[in-house]
Design an enzyme around this catalytic site. Structure first.
Site, PDB file in Angstrom:
ATOM      1  N   CYS A 163       2.834 -23.084 -12.933  1.00  0.00           N
ATOM      2  CA  CYS A 163       2.574 -23.710 -14.231  1.00  0.00           C
ATOM      3  C   CYS A 163       3.581 -23.325 -15.311  1.00  0.00           C
ATOM      4  CB  CYS A 163       1.161 -23.368 -14.695  1.00  0.00           C
ATOM      5  SG  CYS A 163      -0.095 -23.899 -13.522  1.00  0.00           S
ATOM      6  N   HIS A 303      -0.452 -21.606 -24.049  1.00  0.00           N
ATOM      7  CA  HIS A 303      -0.709 -22.057 -22.674  1.00  0.00           C
ATOM      8  C   HIS A 303      -2.114 -22.639 -22.620  1.00  0.00           C
ATOM      9  CE1 HIS A 303      -0.044 -22.415 -18.457  1.00  0.00           C
ATOM     10  NE2 HIS A 303      -0.981 -21.543 -18.120  1.00  0.00           N
ATOM     11  N   GLU A 314      -4.589 -14.535 -23.211  1.00  0.00           N
ATOM     12  CA  GLU A 314      -3.483 -15.006 -24.045  1.00  0.00           C
ATOM     13  C   GLU A 314      -3.723 -14.637 -25.507  1.00  0.00           C
ATOM     14  OE1 GLU A 314      -0.693 -18.957 -24.882  1.00  0.00           O
ATOM     15  OE2 GLU A 314      -2.605 -19.215 -23.838  1.00  0.00           O
ATOM     16  N   LYS A 335      -3.317 -29.009 -24.252  1.00  0.00           N
ATOM     17  CA  LYS A 335      -3.980 -29.294 -22.979  1.00  0.00           C
ATOM     18  C   LYS A 335      -5.410 -29.784 -23.199  1.00  0.00           C
ATOM     19  CE  LYS A 335      -1.335 -26.069 -20.054  1.00  0.00           C
ATOM     20  NZ  LYS A 335      -0.460 -25.438 -21.064  1.00  0.00           N
ATOM     21  N   HIS A 340      -3.963 -30.294 -17.928  1.00  0.00           N
ATOM     22  CA  HIS A 340      -2.927 -29.326 -17.537  1.00  0.00           C
ATOM     23  C   HIS A 340      -2.008 -29.967 -16.507  1.00  0.00           C
ATOM     24  CE1 HIS A 340      -0.744 -25.855 -16.581  1.00  0.00           C
ATOM     25  NE2 HIS A 340      -1.694 -25.019 -16.227  1.00  0.00           N
ATOM     26  N   PHE A 399       0.615 -18.872 -11.815  1.00  0.00           N
ATOM     27  CA  PHE A 399       0.104 -18.004 -10.757  1.00  0.00           C
ATOM     28  C   PHE A 399       1.239 -17.126 -10.229  1.00  0.00           C
ATOM     29  CE2 PHE A 399      -3.673 -20.843  -9.211  1.00  0.00           C
ATOM     30  CZ  PHE A 399      -4.369 -20.489 -10.341  1.00  0.00           C
TER      31      PHE A 399
END
Length: 413
Positions: A163, A303, A314, A335, A340, A399
């Site tokens: 991502c 994010h 975050e 998002k 996403h 990830f």
């Protein structure tokens, strides 16, 4: 001598619209691009919603032959590139070709064609596999086809950092120009994996929202009732140029890129580090690269995935970097509207930052009704905000603990 790098073109193909200003207008008005999945029959799946690109006709952007033989993520990338090229009025002739490169990000590539090909082998045997299977599958065919279509013969790279891929691509393209490896870069991200294995896989991880009865309210970053992210598809492409060249040809300038940071959590396969250490180091690296102080950041495009762990960690990372001034920074997660886009997220979100700076508008975080635990910063809830922005940051985390942050600034002649 290091070159200054500016954004002169933007192309967006997103769940909010086909076209940059179609997307931007929908974003600023707080519209959601999330709805019921139509790409496949989701009856048996826990999650039945996604953020699909609607009414996309590949033949509007590529030849009829390529519309049939290229996978959707490549077509979305080509479409966004054509829009970006048209937006900046760029003609990549033979005098520019060798100094024009392409770096794009994509997390999963042609996952759908892999699924379909496995079914063909099972039902009809290996001899019925298409000769275009491998070219349709591999992620680097996106920058490859962009190079072929638009005569870009400089650096050509595909990044697959989950991502964070789109943001890493923009950062590496920025560095290519900054350090004299190219004069023009086509960069961003693309993704299209709204498919059975993708949805089933993320469902198995309990990462996706199952708010199927209210699709447009399903993505709710930083809200206490968030229950997972929503998969989206699309592409965001930027045209980067040296400031000198942009001025020579009288190009419009959306914003300047001034900093890029990367880090690794070194913590867990899928979970961010709970104290936000990796994300914090990444943000600080970008700020240091830009040569500014932490209190100069006016806006962060977070994010902000709408998952329990990301939004909390975050937020902790932002507080770690900005201390007491974190309360003064406008933060939003787009998002909440686009879903996403995985590897494509950093591309569209870099474009959103540039448009926010150019237009002095911060898009909202929709569905932000009740802040989640420790989520007590200014997330620009539900309504866009007019604000002059000198410096802005976008975050992308993937990830494996891979992180990317970019710093953009307002261009002043």
């Amino acid at each position: 001598m290091e070159q200054r790098v500016v954004i002169t073109g933007i192309g967006l193909v997103t769940p909010l619209g086909i076209g940059t200003y179609e997307t931007w207008d929908a974003l600023c008005s707080g519209q959601s691009g999330i709805g019921k999945i139509t790409h496949f029959d989701s009856t048996m799946f826990q999650t039945k919603i996604a953020a699909e690109v609607k009414d996309f006709l590949p033949v509007d952007f590529v030849t009829k032959k390529d519309a049939k033989r290229l996978e959707r993520f490549i077509l979305l990338g080509l479409a966004a590139t054509r829009l970006a090229i048209e937006d900046c009025g760029l003609n990549i002739d033979d005098t520019l070709a060798n100094r024009t490169g392409v770096i794009t990000g994509c997390g999963l590539g042609g996952l759908s064609i892999l699924e379909n090909t496995c079914r063909v082998i099972e039902k009809k045997g290996p001899k019925r596999v298409s000769p275009f299977f491998i070219p349709m599958l591999i992620g680097n065919m996106a920058p490859g086809m962009i190079s072929i279509y638009f005569n870009a013969k400089g650096p050509n790279v595909s990044i697959a950092t989950a991502c964070a891929a789109g943001a890493h691509a923009v950062g590496e393209a920025f560095n290519s120009i900054k350090h004299g490896k190219a004069d023009i870069m086509i960069t961003g991200g693309m993704e299209s994996v709204i498919s059975p294995t993708c949805i089933a896989g993320f469902n198995a991880m309990k990462a996706l929202s199952t708010r199927n009865h209210e699709p447009q309210k399903a993505s709710r970053p930083f809200d206490k009732d968030r229950d997972g992210f929503v998969v989206g598809e699309g592409s965001g492409i930027l045209i980067l140029e040296t400031l000198e060249r942009a001025l020579e040809r009288g190009a419009k300038i959306y914003a300047e890129i001034s900093g890029f940071g990367m880090s690794g959590d070194g913590y867990h396969m899928t979970s961010p580090s709970p104290d936000g250490d990796g994300a914090a180091r990444c943000m600080q690296a970008a700020i240091d690269d830009a040569g500014i102080s932490n209190n100069q950041i006016d806006y962060i495009n977070a994010h902000g995935t709408s998952t329990q762990l990301n939004d909390l960690f975050e937020t902790r990372a932002i507080k770690k970097v900005f201390n007491s001034s974190a309360q003064d920074i406008a933060i939003s997660s787009t998002k909440s509207m686009t879903g996403h886009l995985l590897g494509g997220a950093g591309g569209i979100e870099s474009a959103f930052i540039a448009l926010a700076i150019k237009n002095s508008i911060i898009p909202p975080t929709i569905n932000m009704d009740n802040p989640g635990e420790e989520c007590d910063l200014d997330y620009v809830p539900n309504k866009a905000r007019h604000k002059k922005i000198e410096y802005a940051m976008t975050n992308s985390f993937g990830f494996g603990g891979t992180n990317a942050s970019l710093i953009f600034k307002k261009y002043h002649p």
